[in-house]
Scaffold this motif. Structure first.
Motif, PDB file in Angstrom:
ATOM      1  N   GLN A  33       8.770   1.249   7.498  1.00 34.48           N
ATOM      2  CA  GLN A  33      10.132   1.511   7.007  1.00 34.48           C
ATOM      3  C   GLN A  33      11.175   0.843   7.897  1.00 34.48           C
ATOM      4  O   GLN A  33      12.174   0.316   7.404  1.00 34.48           O
ATOM      5  CB  GLN A  33      10.376   3.019   6.926  1.00 34.48           C
ATOM      6  N   ARG A  68      15.911   6.949   2.205  1.00 34.85           N
ATOM      7  CA  ARG A  68      15.855   6.944   3.667  1.00 34.85           C
ATOM      8  C   ARG A  68      17.142   6.394   4.296  1.00 34.85           C
ATOM      9  O   ARG A  68      17.165   6.073   5.474  1.00 34.85           O
ATOM     10  CB  ARG A  68      14.679   6.086   4.165  1.00 34.85           C
ATOM     11  N   HIS A 108      18.515   8.083   7.475  1.00 31.40           N
ATOM     12  CA  HIS A 108      17.593   8.238   8.608  1.00 31.40           C
ATOM     13  C   HIS A 108      17.911   7.251   9.717  1.00 31.40           C
ATOM     14  O   HIS A 108      18.260   6.106   9.464  1.00 31.40           O
ATOM     15  CB  HIS A 108      16.142   7.998   8.154  1.00 31.40           C
ATOM     16  N   ASN A 139      14.308   6.108  14.630  1.00 28.28           N
ATOM     17  CA  ASN A 139      13.200   6.927  15.137  1.00 28.28           C
ATOM     18  C   ASN A 139      12.750   7.993  14.150  1.00 28.28           C
ATOM     19  O   ASN A 139      11.799   8.729  14.411  1.00 28.28           O
ATOM     20  CB  ASN A 139      13.530   7.531  16.514  1.00 28.28           C
ATOM     21  N   GLU A 140      13.425   8.086  13.002  1.00 28.30           N
ATOM     22  CA  GLU A 140      13.007   9.009  11.946  1.00 28.30           C
ATOM     23  C   GLU A 140      12.283   8.257  10.815  1.00 28.30           C
ATOM     24  O   GLU A 140      12.056   8.804   9.750  1.00 28.30           O
ATOM     25  CB  GLU A 140      14.225   9.739  11.373  1.00 28.30           C
ATOM     26  N   LEU A 141      11.974   6.994  11.098  1.00 30.63           N
ATOM     27  CA  LEU A 141      11.309   6.162  10.096  1.00 30.63           C
ATOM     28  C   LEU A 141       9.973   5.675  10.631  1.00 30.63           C
ATOM     29  O   LEU A 141       9.800   5.520  11.846  1.00 30.63           O
ATOM     30  CB  LEU A 141      12.186   4.942   9.773  1.00 30.63           C
ATOM     31  N   SER A 142       9.052   5.387   9.727  1.00 33.62           N
ATOM     32  CA  SER A 142       7.774   4.803  10.142  1.00 33.62           C
ATOM     33  C   SER A 142       7.991   3.328  10.491  1.00 33.62           C
ATOM     34  O   SER A 142       9.038   2.750  10.182  1.00 33.62           O
ATOM     35  CB  SER A 142       6.764   4.921   9.007  1.00 33.62           C
ATOM     36  N   GLY A 143       6.986   2.720  11.115  1.00 32.49           N
ATOM     37  CA  GLY A 143       7.082   1.311  11.496  1.00 32.49           C
ATOM     38  C   GLY A 143       7.385   0.404  10.308  1.00 32.49           C
ATOM     39  O   GLY A 143       8.255  -0.465  10.362  1.00 32.49           O
ATOM     40  N   ILE A 187       0.180  -1.528   6.313  1.00 30.82           N
ATOM     41  CA  ILE A 187       1.641  -1.648   6.273  1.00 30.82           C
ATOM     42  C   ILE A 187       2.038  -3.133   6.240  1.00 30.82           C
ATOM     43  O   ILE A 187       2.980  -3.524   5.542  1.00 30.82           O
ATOM     44  CB  ILE A 187       2.277  -0.946   7.494  1.00 30.82           C
TER      45      ILE A 187
END
Ligand code: ADP
Ligand code: ADP
Length: 229
Positions: free
Chosen positions: A146, A134, A137, A140-144, A176
């Motif tokens: 991440q 990642r 990335h 905004n292309e990652l999950s919370g 998470i």
């Protein structure tokens, strides 16, 4: 590593004085994993700001790694923050236009390391937190979860002696959050010193020591005999 002796912190608001910390004393040794708990308004953020050299106490003494940092100028405090302390916040505070890799490289810019080596170090630490795929990335292309890993990698890349986390799972769901706590446990096992503020019992029970604040004073300071990991 941390020696705090009778610190107080008063805030002046108009003609009123708010006593946010009242004679707090606390020692934290290298390699400890401490959770700081307490109700809203009990002084947790004030204590974290002082521990993190973002603010100084009104009275009392704070010795960090043998240096008295209670009365330093803002510039000297900033130097100590950059070299000794890593911060993780509830809001991730990542630069939105930059990749994960660039976000993690940023703290190294001030340390005078060459670009090639900065990149190597940032790649290594992103790999350590499980984001090897990642790196390019943007936030905004990652999950919370991440994003919080990127923030943790950024906090660790300078190899600080102290990692401070203020409600690190406050914006994350419980699954998470648990992954982030697993990562903190790994970071702790590698010998890092962690201090984390949380108001959640489920999160605090991952730490090995729990300090509770009440009305600006330490209400209890206990060893957690059964940390989760
Ligand atoms: P917590 O993090 O536990 O919610 P804080 O350290 O933020 O507690 O606040 C402790 C007390 O100090 C509260 O009564 C709060 O209103 C007051 N306080 C915190 N920051 C300031 C400030 N910058 N100016 C005035 N009062 C403050
Ligand atoms: P979570 O359930 O943890 O919040 P998401 O559903 O947000 O995760 O994301 C799942 C996967 O999709 C993640 O691995 C993340 O990297 C990727 N992803 C999420 N949003 C984007 C995006 N806007 N662009 C590219 N990849 C994304």
């Amino acid at each position: 590593m941390i020696h705090i002796e009778n610190i107080t912190k008063n805030y002046r608001v108009g003609t009123q004085v708010v006593r946010a910390l009242r004679s707090v004393s606390l020692d934290i040794h290298k390699g400890e994993y401490v959770a700081i708990m307490g109700a809203s308004g009990s002084g947790k953020s004030t204590l974290m700001n002082i521990l993190g050299c973002l603010d100084t106490p009104s009275n009392g003494k704070y010795v960090l790694n043998g240096k008295d940092v209670s009365r330093l100028s803002d510039d000297r405090l900033a130097e100590i923050r950059n070299s000794e302390i890593g911060f993780v916040f509830q809001v991730f505070n990542l630069l939105p236009r930059n990749s994960a890799l660039e976000n993690v490289m940023l703290p190294l810019v001030y340390s005078g390391i060459r670009k090639h080596e900065r990149k190597n170090k940032a790649e290594q630490i992103l790999t350590d937190v499980g984001l090897e795929d990642r790196m390019e990335h943007r936030p905004n292309e990652l999950s919370g979860g991440q994003r919080q890993r990127v923030a943790i990698a950024r906090a660790l890349v300078n190899k600080p002696s102290l990692l401070l986390a203020d409600e690190p799972t406050g914006n994350l769901d419980s699954k998470i959050s648990e992954e982030i706590m697993k990562l903190f446990a790994e970071i702790h096992r590698k010998g890092n010193t962690l201090v984390m503020v949380t108001h959640e019992e489920d999160i605090a029970r991952h730490a090995h020591r729990i300090v509770k604040l009440k009305d600006g004073e330490i209400e209890s300071d206990t060893i957690n005999k059964n940390p989760v990991y």
